[in-house]
Motif scaffolding. Structure first.
Motif, mmCIF file in Angstrom:
data_model
loop_
_atom_site.group_PDB
_atom_site.id
_atom_site.type_symbol
_atom_site.label_atom_id
_atom_site.label_comp_id
_atom_site.label_asym_id
_atom_site.label_seq_id
_atom_site.Cartn_x
_atom_site.Cartn_y
_atom_site.Cartn_z
ATOM 1 N N GLY A 145 0.817 -1.213 0.000
ATOM 2 C CA GLY A 145 0.000 0.000 0.000
ATOM 3 C C GLY A 145 0.845 1.255 0.000
ATOM 4 O O GLY A 145 0.575 2.213 -0.748
ATOM 5 N N ASP A 146 1.899 1.270 0.814
ATOM 6 C CA ASP A 146 2.794 2.428 0.829
ATOM 7 C C ASP A 146 3.559 2.563 -0.476
ATOM 8 O O ASP A 146 3.771 3.680 -0.970
ATOM 9 C CB ASP A 146 3.769 2.315 2.001
ATOM 10 N N THR A 176 -11.065 9.639 2.701
ATOM 11 C CA THR A 176 -11.226 8.520 3.633
ATOM 12 C C THR A 176 -11.157 8.996 5.075
ATOM 13 O O THR A 176 -10.668 10.095 5.387
ATOM 14 C CB THR A 176 -10.129 7.476 3.404
ATOM 15 N N HIS A 225 -0.605 4.774 -1.283
ATOM 16 C CA HIS A 225 -1.808 4.832 -0.436
ATOM 17 C C HIS A 225 -1.359 4.851 1.024
ATOM 18 O O HIS A 225 -1.566 3.892 1.779
ATOM 19 C CB HIS A 225 -2.723 3.644 -0.731
ATOM 20 N N SER A 226 -0.755 5.964 1.424
ATOM 21 C CA SER A 226 -0.027 6.000 2.688
ATOM 22 C C SER A 226 -0.915 5.976 3.926
ATOM 23 O O SER A 226 -0.421 5.711 5.028
ATOM 24 C CB SER A 226 0.878 7.238 2.729
ATOM 25 N N THR A 227 -2.209 6.242 3.790
ATOM 26 C CA THR A 227 -3.090 6.144 4.958
ATOM 27 C C THR A 227 -3.529 4.718 5.220
ATOM 28 O O THR A 227 -4.068 4.416 6.286
ATOM 29 C CB THR A 227 -4.351 7.018 4.785
ATOM 30 N N HIS A 228 -3.318 3.824 4.227
ATOM 31 C CA HIS A 228 -3.792 2.449 4.362
ATOM 32 C C HIS A 228 -2.667 1.427 4.229
ATOM 33 O O HIS A 228 -2.902 0.272 3.917
ATOM 34 C CB HIS A 228 -4.891 2.169 3.323
ATOM 35 N N CYS A 265 -5.213 -1.458 2.122
ATOM 36 C CA CYS A 265 -5.376 -0.830 0.801
ATOM 37 C C CYS A 265 -5.854 -1.846 -0.231
ATOM 38 O O CYS A 265 -5.176 -2.846 -0.486
ATOM 39 C CB CYS A 265 -4.039 -0.225 0.387
ATOM 40 N N ASP A 290 -8.755 2.395 -7.574
ATOM 41 C CA ASP A 290 -9.052 2.277 -6.148
ATOM 42 C C ASP A 290 -9.685 3.586 -5.700
ATOM 43 O O ASP A 290 -8.989 4.574 -5.496
ATOM 44 C CB ASP A 290 -7.772 1.974 -5.355
ATOM 45 N N SER A 327 -12.903 5.545 -3.294
ATOM 46 C CA SER A 327 -13.938 5.475 -2.270
ATOM 47 C C SER A 327 -15.191 6.173 -2.756
ATOM 48 O O SER A 327 -15.144 7.022 -3.654
ATOM 49 C CB SER A 327 -13.452 6.147 -0.981
ATOM 50 N N GLY A 342 0.900 5.371 -9.157
ATOM 51 C CA GLY A 342 1.274 4.457 -8.086
ATOM 52 C C GLY A 342 2.333 3.466 -8.503
ATOM 53 O O GLY A 342 3.268 3.176 -7.744
#
Length: 354
Positions: A40-41, A186, A45-48, A123, A179, A181, A315
């Motif tokens: 994920g990082d 989020t 997607h650093s929050t997940h 993620c 990906d 939401s 990404g």
């Protein structure tokens, strides 16, 4: 002035795995969870990614996440199965579900696995690339029936979660990795802004009266605010409709959701894999997806400095750069994990020379 430390992704996986092992997590589960979080990082997607590990360790300590064991099979048909995850680590369950759905898709053309009562699944994009590498299409959706953070369109009381959808689509080059939401942002991003004392870059929340705001602290107000639906105040009916679809395909098909009023943080998950060979053929599928992607990026851009790019391409570039040069984690991640490392006797990962 902050310093951006670079880490070897393999060292971060070992670090995460060691922290989980120190909390008695089964070795295979710990390895899978670590792989998914670091992926994920790597994808940005650093929050997940590893940002979730501190919460996972806390859940293990409280007993709300199980460290080992097996899921229960609720139902089983040739092309579909439903599992009760019994609050085992979500990344491990979801990775298994992707593998099982892929296996069934190769036999039946499509395979679907629905999971109820998983723990947090991290993620969604992190699961896609191995499946697209096999020429298969993957769709993943998740919701959390214990959390209320998104109000229905036209409402002010939070009822839903961001309810992300991820889709992996193979092409003759890089896969398309979607990906998104069903809310503009989020819960993890809002919590990061609250922790840093920052505002949102634009009004992507609503307060308890239903007014748009850039203040993430409204999530903790009384009455509580919520994340704004995809589409905003004007067109949020679109995000609302998609969020309801995710609720139905995750909690609804899983047979456990908001109607059960669960209190434990967790996830309902829908994983579906499709084999293009069971439809118009894999060669024709790749030809079509590749042509469409090429048409999208070949046309003129609204801003010359910001050309059209396919979902997931940024990404994948980040991932390649991080593998070559080291991964820079978002601020606060190592600060949250350092106390756990000290308590559990796990050495911190070394930083790479800059």
């Amino acid at each position: 002035m902050s310093i951006n430390h670079h880490y070897d992704p393999a060292a971060l996986r070992t670090f995460a795995k060691s922290l989980l092992a120190a909390k008695a997590v089964d070795a295979v589960i710990a390895e899978t969870v670590s792989d998914v979080l670091v992926e994920g990082d790597l994808l940005g997607h650093s929050t997940h990614g590893l940002a979730q590990l501190s919460s996972y360790l806390g859940s293990l300590e409280k007993g709300t996440m199980r460290a080992s064991g097996a899921y229960d099979v609720v139902s089983d048909f040739p092309a579909a199965t439903t599992w009760d995850g019994l609050w085992l680590p979500g990344p491990w369950l979801t990775k298994l579900a992707c593998e099982e759905a892929s296996r069934r898709a190769r036999t039946f053309g499509t395979g679907t696995v629905v999971i109820r009562r998983a723990h947090h699944v991290a993620c969604l994009a992190a699961y896609l690339e191995p499946i697209t590498s096999d020429g298969l299409v993957c769709i993943i959706q998740s919701s959390d029936p214990a959390v209320r953070a998104v109000a229905p369109h036209g409402g002010t009381r939070p009822v839903l979660t961001p309810n992300p959808i991820a889709v992996g689509i193979p092409t003759d080059g890089d896969p398309i990795l979607i990906d998104v939401s069903m809310s503009i942002a989020t819960v993890g991003m809002a919590r990061r802004l609250i922790a840093s004392g920052e505002k949102a870059p634009f009004p992507w929340l609503i307060d308890g009266k239903g007014e748009a705001t850039d203040d993430p602290n409204v999530l903790d107000d009384n009455p509580r605010g919520s994340l704004m639906l995809l589409g905003g105040l004007e067109s949020g009916h679109k995000g609302f409709g998609l969020a309801l679809m995710v609720e139905a395909l995750t909690s609804g098909l899983g047979g456990h959701g908001r109607a059960d009023r669960p209190e434990n943080w967790g996830a309902s998950v829908f994983v579906q894999v499709l084999d293009p060979d069971a439809f118009g053929g894999r060669e024709a599928f790749i030809r079509e997806t590749s042509f469409t992607a090429g048409e999208c990026v070949a046309g003129p851009s609204r801003q010359e400095a910001n050309p059209v790019r396919m979902p997931g391409s940024a990404g994948l570039r980040r991932k390649r750069s991080a593998i070559a040069n080291g991964l820079v984690l978002a601020p606060g991640i190592m600060d949250a994990l350092t106390p756990w490392a000290d308590r559990l006797g796990v050495p911190m990962p070394a930083t790479l020379p800059t």
